[in-house]
Scaffold this motif. Structure first.
Motif, mmCIF file in Angstrom:
data_model
loop_
_atom_site.group_PDB
_atom_site.id
_atom_site.type_symbol
_atom_site.label_atom_id
_atom_site.label_comp_id
_atom_site.label_asym_id
_atom_site.label_seq_id
_atom_site.Cartn_x
_atom_site.Cartn_y
_atom_site.Cartn_z
ATOM 1 N N ALA A 138 0.806 -1.218 0.000
ATOM 2 C CA ALA A 138 0.000 0.000 0.000
ATOM 3 C C ALA A 138 0.841 1.273 0.000
ATOM 4 O O ALA A 138 0.441 2.287 -0.588
ATOM 5 N N ASP A 139 2.010 1.222 0.649
ATOM 6 C CA ASP A 139 2.785 2.465 0.829
ATOM 7 C C ASP A 139 4.242 2.125 1.104
ATOM 8 O O ASP A 139 4.746 2.336 2.199
ATOM 9 N N SER A 140 4.946 1.590 0.117
ATOM 10 C CA SER A 140 6.363 1.269 0.308
ATOM 11 C C SER A 140 7.151 2.549 0.507
ATOM 12 O O SER A 140 6.862 3.579 -0.091
ATOM 13 N N ARG A 141 8.193 2.478 1.355
ATOM 14 C CA ARG A 141 8.943 3.672 1.731
ATOM 15 C C ARG A 141 10.302 3.790 1.052
ATOM 16 O O ARG A 141 10.916 4.837 1.128
ATOM 17 N N HIS A 142 10.775 2.737 0.457
ATOM 18 C CA HIS A 142 12.071 2.823 -0.225
ATOM 19 C C HIS A 142 11.831 2.841 -1.734
ATOM 20 O O HIS A 142 10.985 2.087 -2.240
ATOM 21 N N PRO A 143 12.548 3.673 -2.484
ATOM 22 C CA PRO A 143 12.343 3.718 -3.942
ATOM 23 C C PRO A 143 12.533 2.369 -4.624
ATOM 24 O O PRO A 143 11.874 2.081 -5.623
ATOM 25 N N GLY A 151 7.310 4.710 12.433
ATOM 26 C CA GLY A 151 7.746 3.409 12.889
ATOM 27 C C GLY A 151 8.087 2.415 11.813
ATOM 28 O O GLY A 151 8.284 1.236 12.103
ATOM 29 N N ARG A 152 8.188 2.847 10.559
ATOM 30 C CA ARG A 152 8.551 1.960 9.461
ATOM 31 C C ARG A 152 10.069 1.915 9.295
ATOM 32 O O ARG A 152 10.755 2.914 9.485
ATOM 33 N N LEU A 153 10.603 0.754 8.925
ATOM 34 C CA LEU A 153 12.045 0.584 8.725
ATOM 35 C C LEU A 153 12.391 0.752 7.249
ATOM 36 O O LEU A 153 11.872 0.029 6.393
ATOM 37 N N SER A 154 13.286 1.709 6.967
ATOM 38 C CA SER A 154 13.692 1.939 5.589
ATOM 39 C C SER A 154 15.100 2.510 5.567
ATOM 40 O O SER A 154 15.479 3.300 6.428
ATOM 41 N N ALA A 155 15.877 2.100 4.559
ATOM 42 C CA ALA A 155 17.242 2.606 4.395
ATOM 43 C C ALA A 155 17.253 3.636 3.274
ATOM 44 O O ALA A 155 17.803 3.417 2.191
ATOM 45 N N CYS A 156 16.596 4.757 3.517
ATOM 46 C CA CYS A 156 16.531 5.848 2.548
ATOM 47 C C CYS A 156 16.644 7.167 3.303
ATOM 48 O O CYS A 156 16.056 7.323 4.384
ATOM 49 N N HIS A 157 17.418 8.105 2.763
ATOM 50 C CA HIS A 157 17.536 9.409 3.418
ATOM 51 C C HIS A 157 16.182 10.110 3.508
ATOM 52 O O HIS A 157 15.982 10.963 4.379
ATOM 53 N N TYR A 158 15.247 9.731 2.611
ATOM 54 C CA TYR A 158 13.951 10.399 2.564
ATOM 55 C C TYR A 158 12.836 9.418 2.921
ATOM 56 O O TYR A 158 11.773 9.388 2.294
ATOM 57 N N ARG A 159 13.094 8.641 3.984
ATOM 58 C CA ARG A 159 12.155 7.610 4.417
ATOM 59 C C ARG A 159 10.868 8.198 4.963
ATOM 60 O O ARG A 159 9.860 7.487 5.072
ATOM 61 N N ASP A 160 10.877 9.483 5.337
ATOM 62 C CA ASP A 160 9.683 10.087 5.923
ATOM 63 C C ASP A 160 8.777 10.749 4.897
ATOM 64 O O ASP A 160 7.805 11.413 5.262
ATOM 65 N N VAL A 161 9.083 10.556 3.601
ATOM 66 C CA VAL A 161 8.198 11.081 2.571
ATOM 67 C C VAL A 161 7.754 9.921 1.695
ATOM 68 O O VAL A 161 8.465 8.952 1.520
ATOM 69 N N ARG A 162 6.562 10.004 1.156
ATOM 70 C CA ARG A 162 6.051 8.938 0.294
ATOM 71 C C ARG A 162 6.860 8.900 -0.982
ATOM 72 O O ARG A 162 7.067 9.922 -1.635
ATOM 73 N N GLN A 163 7.332 7.711 -1.351
ATOM 74 C CA GLN A 163 8.201 7.581 -2.507
ATOM 75 C C GLN A 163 7.374 7.385 -3.775
ATOM 76 O O GLN A 163 6.889 6.304 -4.051
ATOM 77 N N GLU A 164 7.194 8.449 -4.533
ATOM 78 C CA GLU A 164 6.512 8.347 -5.815
ATOM 79 C C GLU A 164 7.570 8.167 -6.888
ATOM 80 O O GLU A 164 8.318 9.082 -7.210
ATOM 81 N N VAL A 165 7.644 6.984 -7.446
ATOM 82 C CA VAL A 165 8.656 6.703 -8.464
ATOM 83 C C VAL A 165 8.136 7.097 -9.824
ATOM 84 O O VAL A 165 7.014 6.762 -10.207
ATOM 85 N N ILE A 166 8.943 7.810 -10.561
ATOM 86 C CA ILE A 166 8.561 8.252 -11.904
ATOM 87 C C ILE A 166 8.867 7.146 -12.895
ATOM 88 O O ILE A 166 9.976 6.627 -12.935
ATOM 89 N N PRO A 180 22.143 4.984 -8.415
ATOM 90 C CA PRO A 180 22.281 5.109 -9.872
ATOM 91 C C PRO A 180 21.036 4.696 -10.654
ATOM 92 O O PRO A 180 20.858 5.107 -11.801
ATOM 93 N N ARG A 181 20.167 3.879 -10.048
ATOM 94 C CA ARG A 181 18.960 3.396 -10.727
ATOM 95 C C ARG A 181 17.693 4.067 -10.205
ATOM 96 O O ARG A 181 16.598 3.814 -10.726
ATOM 97 N N CYS A 182 17.832 4.868 -9.193
ATOM 98 C CA CYS A 182 16.679 5.432 -8.487
ATOM 99 C C CYS A 182 15.976 6.477 -9.346
ATOM 100 O O CYS A 182 16.609 7.348 -9.949
ATOM 101 N N ALA A 183 14.642 6.386 -9.384
ATOM 102 C CA ALA A 183 13.832 7.344 -10.130
ATOM 103 C C ALA A 183 13.056 8.273 -9.205
ATOM 104 O O ALA A 183 12.139 8.956 -9.650
ATOM 105 N N SER A 184 13.403 8.293 -7.930
ATOM 106 C CA SER A 184 12.689 9.152 -6.985
ATOM 107 C C SER A 184 12.980 10.622 -7.267
ATOM 108 O O SER A 184 14.128 11.002 -7.522
ATOM 109 N N PRO A 185 11.971 11.470 -7.200
ATOM 110 C CA PRO A 185 12.204 12.910 -7.395
ATOM 111 C C PRO A 185 13.017 13.535 -6.266
ATOM 112 O O PRO A 185 13.488 14.662 -6.402
ATOM 113 N N TYR A 186 13.206 12.787 -5.167
ATOM 114 C CA TYR A 186 13.964 13.327 -4.036
ATOM 115 C C TYR A 186 15.465 13.025 -4.145
ATOM 116 O O TYR A 186 16.250 13.485 -3.321
ATOM 117 N N LYS A 187 15.870 12.245 -5.126
ATOM 118 C CA LYS A 187 17.288 11.877 -5.257
ATOM 119 C C LYS A 187 18.150 13.111 -5.480
ATOM 120 O O LYS A 187 17.809 13.987 -6.264
#
Length: 336
Positions: free
Chosen positions: A251-256, A320-335, A296-303
């Protein structure tokens, strides 16, 4: 790392597991700081592309490793650290307390030995005082549990006389014959058609329900995970990049990377739409990027430049979600 304390109710707990393998060019780190728990009766999925470290994690739990491998961290099972057991002590755990189902059942089954005799042996090696009749009763019981018809007769046949799906049932019966607390299933449905895949998954779920077995299910198929797992560990380049409940992940993955995996599944598209592939390919474990391995493969607009310069840790987000992303607190919309 937030998972610093082993859960007292866990059937299996990994903490800070790191693995180096020897290569002609020197040691290469294959697993980096792997930590997760599996509760009794729980099905946890481990997903990721080929080369992400899924199968290596499974082999590391039972220390089925090549010569020269260097393992650190702890693998807690029944109050013991499997990472520090002797070879003899490990033999008492493998097959008896932790069962393994491999991707290809012919890796498990000897083609020149009858199927029933192989399951007999798996039981007898841990029950040396059992009579022949007792051993055979147990084998037939397990074959019936995994849905083999005419189990007593089929046990007399050789693996080549069984279909691929039936051979996988035999491999599961062999893994279950000693009433293990944990089953590790490494791509158990790969190369099976949809009907047989569903039957094999049903066998694993029946073992969970009837025997209380904890299941670690390793697969690249997110559809399989959606049907079976309660929690998911997402791996990339030998690291965990996200841990979430199955519902949360879908429903809402946090890592790109998790988001990209979701979008690359055939079921994520309308009929006739082209599939969305993740651009590029996973990095070589001998030449990992300095920062986030997925950058290098990430399509996140926050990269941004930080992603290439600083490796993000697997940490809790504000919810409380576990994610290894600098922008784990924002919803990851992948383009796309």
């Amino acid at each position: 790392m937030p998972l610093s304390t082993t859960r007292s109710d866990a059937a299996l707990s990994l903490r800070g597991v790191t693995l180096d393998l020897q290569t002609p060019s020197g040691p290469v780190r294959i697993l980096h700081d792997i930590s997760f728990d599996v509760a009794p009766g729980e099905v946890i999925g481990i997903v990721g592309e080929s080369g992400s470290g899924k199968s290596m994690t499974a082999l590391t739990v039972l220390r089925l490793l090549p010569p020269g491998a260097e393992l650190s961290g702890s693998i807690q099972f029944s109050g013991r650290d499997l990472a520090s057991l002797s070879s003899r002590e490990l033999r008492e755990v493998r097959g008896k307390h932790i069962g393994m189902v491999f991707q290809d059942p012919m890796t498990t089954l000897d083609p020149v030995v009858r199927v029933g005799a192989q399951i007999d042996e798996a039981y007898r090696i841990h029950h040396r005082r059992a009579s022949h009749a007792e051993v055979r009763r147990r084998t037939i019981e397990m074959l019936e549990l995994v849905g083999v018809p005419d189990a007593a007769q089929r046990a007399q046949q050789y693996p080549h006389q069984w279909s691929g799906g039936m051979r996988q049932r035999a491999a599961i019966a062999m893994a279950l014959v000693n009433d293990p607390a944990v089953i590790i299933a490494d791509e158990p449905t790969t190369a099976l058609d949809a009907t047989i895949q569903a039957q094999v998954l049903d066998v694993l779920m029946r073992a969970r329900d009837e025997l209380g077995v904890a299941v670690v299910l390793i697969t690249h198929d997110l559809g399989v995970i959606a049907q079976t797992a309660s929690r998911v560990v997402v791996m990339y380049a030998g690291r965990i990049v996200e841990v979430a409940s199955t519902h949360e992940l879908f429903a809402d993955s946090r890592h790109p990377y998790s988001n990209a995996l979701m979008r690359s599944q055939p079921g994520a598209h309308e009929r006739g739409e082209p599939l969305v592939a993740i651009p590029g390919r996973p990095p070589s474990m001998t030449d990992l990027p300095l920062g986030c391995a997925f950058a290098p493969r990430c399509a996140s607009p926050y990269k941004n430049d930080r992603c290439f310069a600083e490796r993000p840790e697997l940490e809790l987000s504000i919810d409380g979600r576990l994610s290894a992303c600098h922008y784990r607190d924002v919803r990851q919309e992948v383009i796309a």
